[in-house]
Design an enzyme around this catalytic site. Structure first.
Site, short mmCIF file in Angstrom:
data_model
loop_
_atom_site.label_atom_id
_atom_site.label_comp_id
_atom_site.label_asym_id
_atom_site.label_seq_id
_atom_site.Cartn_x
_atom_site.Cartn_y
_atom_site.Cartn_z
N HIS B 228 0.83 -1.27 -0.04
CA HIS B 228 0.07 -0.12 0.08
C HIS B 228 0.87 1.19 0.12
O HIS B 228 0.41 2.03 -0.65
CB HIS B 228 -1.02 0.10 1.26
N HIS B 379 -11.24 1.02 -9.97
CA HIS B 379 -10.72 2.10 -8.65
C HIS B 379 -9.21 2.54 -8.97
O HIS B 379 -8.90 3.69 -9.17
CB HIS B 379 -10.82 1.46 -7.35
N PHE B 380 -8.40 1.40 -9.40
CA PHE B 380 -6.88 1.83 -9.55
C PHE B 380 -6.62 2.44 -10.79
O PHE B 380 -5.58 3.18 -10.85
CB PHE B 380 -5.96 0.89 -9.01
N HIS B 381 -7.47 2.23 -11.70
CA HIS B 381 -7.46 2.77 -13.02
C HIS B 381 -7.74 4.42 -12.84
O HIS B 381 -7.16 5.46 -13.75
CB HIS B 381 -8.16 2.30 -14.22
#
Lengths: 167, 573, 69
Positions: B228, B379-381
């Site tokens: 993270h 989300h992480f794009h």
């Protein structure tokens, strides 16, 4: 340190927002009773699952009037058993472990979803309602045939349910 | 007033090299991304589904490690030298870390690509997370370790530059850009120790056959201890650009220097003790540890919310300097023709949306619904794929002229590029989030099973169409970006047409903040204590359960295993 | 001669797209269930309205000097 009034207000509101988020999650745990997957079950040896009293012969067992336990062994690329049949309006506890790599056991369209880690047992209890069919997938990459890994949970009417005879 | 390449020609060469490496990784990664989009949706399949995971590994590693971190070292080198107004102390040392990072990347890529070629008996289709007991060829782990050591030495280079400056300026406040670099490196050292230990102590010896097995849960926990924080390692150079470059191109000043420092200190403190929030659904970890990670994660919202305020306030200040008036009409006075500004502003807007889906991910029990589904990919794009990547691309339009002395070529194209990225991501990310809610898994070559997914709104076909549309636009945007880069590099040197190398001054300056903010030793110490509090007990509990090397289990894939399961797979079909 | 800078208009239109996409969610939530085609037509209509607004002669501002474009 001079902090602009608007910024003080913003910081205050941000903190309120954060506390509200934490509060809602805490409410889900404490009041609504959503239990997390945890360390309750003892570790198992992934190479010796065949000798394990429960995982040696995975499947459905009845533990009470409306309560059942299901032991599942995940492997690349499948679940054993791959079709799980349980009666409607029952409480079912799944115990899932892996004989090789990390997988998941995820009942599609529900929030029954857990990582499956070799050496560890994931236990989750779900309440089942009316008869239905659910797909089960592995949603953690586990090898080149990962996309073939699937199972099915069949919730049958109570009067049609029959426990498989233990060998 | 002059350009960076005139001020620091040697450093400009290093920054250029790092940027070019990042751009090559970006181009390749984007091409693999397009392949995946078309494959998953069954529009066009040029690879076998079994090779999909090798392509996915390349996409992940090239974009989130190579592209982002090479761009980071470029930005940080610029930030340190510009703000301290002094060169790096030893250029051979600087090229050594650059060489280690590049060499590490190449070594890690060899076995990954080897997985695609039958004649080569190596593979590393282990994805960016390389969870044991999935095993990669040992070269993959060696490459990874060298890459990380390269970043450590880069940090040493910047710290040495800072210390040399400090000796000459004992009483001055640390310039903000340098402060940002130092705090970021603080948590990078703290967190990457976890993955380095995991690789060097467990995974590498295991891949060489020294250990028979490793503890899957332990190595996974050590990965997320780093996994993270690495997210913030991508985000911090982005924040640096939003604080230092964005207000400048908007025509104004940074709203508050002390608050910017507070934000970076909060990231230093909270980036690492949150990693267990990636393991909410892991067996073998007690609920209490997960709860602690959840509260830490929620508090990480604070620095991002502070950033939102400061960035918007700084932009508004810029707009008013440019003659903007009214409650919202000032928005029209911003330099929307400038791709540097527009790209970063749009990236910021998408990051706000990412914040919302991030809260869902962070919500301990809510996470059951979305964990490891397509939602997470959506989300992480938005985060690394837009907030970070789009900001880096937009910033490149400012940095390329600075480090080459060549004016930007094709400014309208560049503007089109950032707009196209925003459009593409709108469709792709929206559909990914929706698909995830319907239970479609991430990281799968063929989400076409014997049962069907039922989205709450529309159909899977509609979501697939959006993913294909979005993915294609994003690929075109990348091609456009690389075209502008190449066009610029082909042009002639003309420093007179390039803005001077400066960054935004602050309305509320460093001196307005307490000196304790600059006490980096103190903050690092607190960060270490927080990490120990968050991780000592979980790690001890995991080791206590099943030992340092786990309860047993064998490495995968094995040759026999592949054959065996091919049979099973066919039978299951 | 437009009411706003054409580039600002372009950015505005791009920015409208995510709102239009999410409008579909809102529509479902409120009980309308537009098909994909209907959603696209609605989206195009909104875009046409914005472009129309930008280029429609502003009669109530008779003698204001035109923008630089």
């Amino acid at each position: 340190m001079n902090v602009h009034d608007y910024e003080k207000l913003w910081i205050g509101l941000s903190m309120v927002l954060i506390v509200l988020f934490i509060g809602s999650i805490t409410y889900g745990s404490v009041v609504a009773g959503v239990v997390m997957i945890d360390d309750a079950a003892d570790p198992v040896d992934p190479d010796a699952l065949g000798d394990h009293p429960d995982f040696g012969d995975p499947g459905v067992t009845q533990t009470g009037e409306d309560t059942y336990e299901v032991h599942v062994v995940a492997f690349h690329p499948g679940f054993n058993p791959d079709v799980i049949e349980v009666p409607a309006n029952s409480t079912v506890t799944f115990h899932v472990t892996s004989m090789d790599v990390i997988h998941s056991f995820s009942i599609v369209g529900t929030n029954a979803n857990s990582m499956v880690i070799p050496g560890e047992v994931s236990s989750m209890t779900v309440e089942l309602g009316a008869p239905n069919r659910y797909g089960i997938v592995c949603n953690e990459y586990c090898g080149e045939f990962h996309h073939l890994m699937e199972g099915e949970l069949v919730v049958v009417p109570e009067d049609e349910f029959e426990l498989e005879a233990d060998e | 007033m002059s350009t960076y390449v005139e001020q620091f020609p040697a450093e400009a060469r290093l920054v250029r090299s790092a940027m070019y490496t990042a751009f090559v990784a970006l181009g390749l990664g984007a091409a693999f991304g397009l392949l995946q989009v078309l494959h998953r949706t069954n529009v066009l399949r040029v690879i076998d589904s079994t090779d999909y995971y090798t392509i996915l590994t390349l996409h992940g590693v090239l974009l989130v490690l190579t592209f982002t971190i090479f761009f980071l070292v470029a930005i940080f080198t610029w930030a340190i030298t510009t703000s301290l107004d002094r060169p790096l102390p030893d250029h051979r040392f600087s090229w050594t870390w650059y060489g280690l990072m590049t060499g590490g990347t190449v070594l890690a890529a060899i076995p990954i690509v080897g997985g695609l070629i039958d004649q080569i008996d190596m593979s590393a289709a282990v994805l960016f997370t390389f969870y044991a007991p999935l095993q990669a060829h040992w070269l993959f782990y060696v490459g990874l370790a060298l890459f990380v050591v390269g970043t450590w030495l880069a940090g040493v280079d910047w710290i040495r530059t800072y210390l040399a400056w400090r000796r000459e300026h004992p009483d001055e406040r640390i310039p903000l850009p340098t402060f940002m670099v130092l705090t970021t490196m603080g948590f990078w050292y703290l967190s990457s120790v976890g993955v380095a230990l995991s690789v060097l102590v467990f995974l590498l010896p295991w891949s060489l056959g020294i250990f028979e097995h490793v503890n899957a849960l332990l190595t996974r926990t050590m990965f997320w201890y780093f996994g993270h924080a690495v997210v913030y390692f991508w985000l911090m150079p982005t924040y640096l650009l939003w604080y230092l470059l964005l207000p400048k191109v908007a025509g104004g000043k940074l709203f508050s220097d002390p608050l910017a420092r507070i934000v970076f200190v909060l990231f230093l403190l909270l980036s690492t003790p949150t990693g267990i929030h990636h393991q909410y659904l892991d067996p073998g970890i007690a609920e209490g540890f997960k709860y602690v990670a959840m509260t830490n994660t929620m508090f990480l919202l604070l620095p991002s919310l502070l950033t939102a305020f400061t960035v918007v306030a700084s932009i508004e200040h810029g707009a008013r300097q440019r003659g903007g008036t009214g409650r919202l009409r000032w928005l029209g006075a911003l330099p929307w023709r400038d791709p540097v500004f527009t790209g970063m502003a749009l990236a910021g807007v998408m990051f706000a949306a990412a914040g919302f889906s991030g809260i869902v991910n962070a919500g301990l029990n809510v996470n059951y619904l979305v964990h490891n589904t397509f939602w997470v990919v959506g989300h992480f794009h938005l985060t690394v794929g837009t907030a970070v990547a789009l900001t880096f691309m937009a910033a490149s339009y400012w940095f390329l002229p600075q480090v080459t002395g060549k004016p930007l070529w094709g400014r309208p194209l560049a503007l089109g590029q950032v707009l196209l990225w925003f459009l593409g991501m709108t469709f792709m990310s929206n559909a990914m989030h929706r698909g995830g809610l319907a239970g479609i898994p991430r990281r799968t070559a063929e989400p076409q099973y014997n049962f069907s997914f039922e989205p709450a709104i529309g159909s899977v076909a509609e979501l697939d169409a959006q993913v294909v549309l979005g993915g294609t636009l994003l690929f075109l945007s990348t091609v456009l970006f690389l075209t502008v880069v190449l066009g610029t590099l082909r042009g002639g040197v003309d420093p007179t047409r390039i803005p001077a190398n400066t960054y935004a001054a602050a309305l509320s300056e460093a001196e307005d903040g307490p000196r304790i903010l600059d006490n980096l030793r103190l903050w690092v110490l607190i960060a270490v204590v927080l990490v120990i509090l968050a991780y000592a007990f979980p790690i001890a509990a995991i080791v206590d359960r099943s030992g340092w090397l786990g309860p047993g289990g064998s490495p995968y894939p094995q040759v026999v295993w592949v054959v065996e399961y091919l049979v099973v797979a066919l039978a299951l079909r | 001669m437009s009411r706003i800078d054409p580039v600002v208009l372009l950015v505005l239109l791009v920015f409208t797209v995510p709102i239009l996409v999410q409008l579909r969610t809102v529509a479902f939530y409120l009980g309308f269930e537009p098909t994909v085609t209907q959603s696209i037509i609605l989206g195009l209509a909104v875009i046409v309205v914005i472009v129309g607004w930008a280029y429609w002669p502003a009669r109530w501002l008779p003698s204001e000097p035109e923008g630089c474009e």
